[in-house]
Design a protein around this motif. Structure first.
Motif, mmCIF file in Angstrom:
data_model
loop_
_atom_site.group_PDB
_atom_site.id
_atom_site.type_symbol
_atom_site.label_atom_id
_atom_site.label_comp_id
_atom_site.label_asym_id
_atom_site.label_seq_id
_atom_site.Cartn_x
_atom_site.Cartn_y
_atom_site.Cartn_z
ATOM 1 N N ARG A 170 1.020 -1.058 0.027
ATOM 2 C CA ARG A 170 0.047 0.082 -0.022
ATOM 3 C C ARG A 170 0.828 1.148 -0.052
ATOM 4 N N ARG A 171 1.946 1.440 0.390
ATOM 5 C CA ARG A 171 2.944 2.483 0.617
ATOM 6 C C ARG A 171 3.140 2.958 -0.550
ATOM 7 N N MET A 172 2.964 4.351 -1.033
ATOM 8 C CA MET A 172 3.512 4.858 -2.401
ATOM 9 C C MET A 172 4.940 5.090 -2.568
ATOM 10 N N HIS A 173 5.536 4.800 -3.468
ATOM 11 C CA HIS A 173 7.048 5.151 -3.506
ATOM 12 C C HIS A 173 7.297 5.686 -4.717
ATOM 13 N N SER A 174 8.082 6.970 -4.455
ATOM 14 C CA SER A 174 8.156 7.894 -5.711
ATOM 15 C C SER A 174 8.858 7.236 -6.789
ATOM 16 N N VAL A 175 9.540 6.201 -6.558
ATOM 17 C CA VAL A 175 10.420 5.882 -7.720
ATOM 18 C C VAL A 175 9.377 5.015 -8.653
ATOM 19 N N CYS A 176 8.300 4.369 -8.132
ATOM 20 C CA CYS A 176 7.296 3.863 -8.847
ATOM 21 C C CYS A 176 6.285 4.587 -9.245
ATOM 22 N N GLY A 177 6.250 6.058 -9.542
ATOM 23 C CA GLY A 177 5.320 6.948 -9.878
ATOM 24 C C GLY A 177 4.205 7.055 -8.780
ATOM 25 N N PHE A 178 4.857 7.214 -7.581
ATOM 26 C CA PHE A 178 3.867 7.323 -6.592
ATOM 27 C C PHE A 178 2.764 6.144 -6.618
ATOM 28 N N LEU A 179 2.980 5.135 -6.996
ATOM 29 C CA LEU A 179 1.976 3.731 -6.825
ATOM 30 C C LEU A 179 2.879 2.872 -5.834
ATOM 31 N N SER A 180 1.974 2.012 -5.535
ATOM 32 C CA SER A 180 2.802 0.927 -4.376
ATOM 33 C C SER A 180 3.487 -0.068 -5.239
ATOM 34 N N PRO A 181 4.401 -0.783 -4.759
ATOM 35 C CA PRO A 181 5.176 -1.606 -5.815
ATOM 36 C C PRO A 181 4.240 -2.701 -6.300
ATOM 37 N N VAL A 182 3.253 -3.074 -5.607
ATOM 38 C CA VAL A 182 2.398 -4.365 -6.014
ATOM 39 C C VAL A 182 1.576 -3.649 -7.195
ATOM 40 N N GLU A 183 1.024 -2.296 -7.061
ATOM 41 C CA GLU A 183 0.147 -1.809 -8.070
ATOM 42 C C GLU A 183 1.182 -1.518 -9.417
ATOM 43 N N PHE A 184 2.450 -0.964 -9.141
ATOM 44 C CA PHE A 184 3.178 -0.797 -10.046
ATOM 45 C C PHE A 184 3.490 -1.916 -11.084
ATOM 46 N N GLU A 185 3.777 -3.135 -10.304
ATOM 47 C CA GLU A 185 4.075 -4.243 -11.024
ATOM 48 C C GLU A 185 2.833 -4.774 -12.043
ATOM 49 N N ARG A 186 1.665 -4.764 -11.118
ATOM 50 C CA ARG A 186 0.418 -4.988 -11.800
ATOM 51 C C ARG A 186 0.229 -4.334 -13.220
ATOM 52 N N GLN A 187 0.629 -2.992 -12.973
ATOM 53 C CA GLN A 187 0.186 -2.040 -14.342
ATOM 54 C C GLN A 187 1.320 -2.314 -15.381
ATOM 55 N N TYR A 188 2.519 -2.705 -14.737
ATOM 56 C CA TYR A 188 3.503 -3.028 -15.694
ATOM 57 C C TYR A 188 3.194 -4.247 -16.500
ATOM 58 N N TRP A 189 2.828 -5.242 -15.929
ATOM 59 C CA TRP A 189 2.411 -6.553 -16.764
ATOM 60 C C TRP A 189 1.247 -6.367 -17.449
ATOM 61 N N ALA A 190 0.293 -5.482 -17.193
ATOM 62 C CA ALA A 190 -0.489 -5.271 -18.158
ATOM 63 C C ALA A 190 -0.207 -4.623 -19.139
ATOM 64 N N GLU A 191 0.578 -3.745 -19.248
ATOM 65 C CA GLU A 191 1.138 -2.999 -20.255
ATOM 66 C C GLU A 191 1.966 -4.163 -21.156
#
Length: 108
Positions: A80-101
């Motif tokens: 849940r914690r937002m990370h600036s390096v992930c575009g202010f997404l959580s690492p889980v959400e960032f990875e989810r979006q990455y794989w969807a792309e």
């Protein structure tokens, strides 16, 4: 507890250091900096862990601390914690979006 010393011949021993103008040990101001690239990432994570969680809790035992810290990392820091390096997404959400792309790019 005694401080750890670098073993002779290890990557951290004085033998493996070069002159201050050439080595990775010397930062801009001459302060020691590890030559391992992941060290800064680990130090940043440990700072966040201490400031945002450990210093705000009271643990009765080391076992309780290990369990609660592990749970905090898995349930909050990574999920849940937002990370600036992930575009202010959580690492889980960032990875989810990455794989969807990736799936969309492969389909195209």
């Amino acid at each position: 507890m005694t401080p750890r010393t670098a073993a002779a011949g290890s990557c951290c021993s004085a033998r493996n250091r070069t002159s201050p103008s050439q080595d990775w040990w010397s930062g801009e101001h001459g302060s020691p900096v590890s030559r391992h690239p992941g060290t800064r990432v680990r130090e940043a994570f440990n700072t966040v862990l201490k400031v945002e969680y450990v210093h705000r809790q009271h643990f009765r035992t080391r076992t309780e601390a290990r369990i609660k810290i592990g749970t905090w990392i898995a349930d909050f820091y990574n999920a849940r914690r937002m990370h600036s390096v992930c575009g202010f997404l959580s690492p889980v959400e960032f990875e989810r979006q990455y794989w969807a792309e990736q799936v969309l790019q492969e389909a195209a």
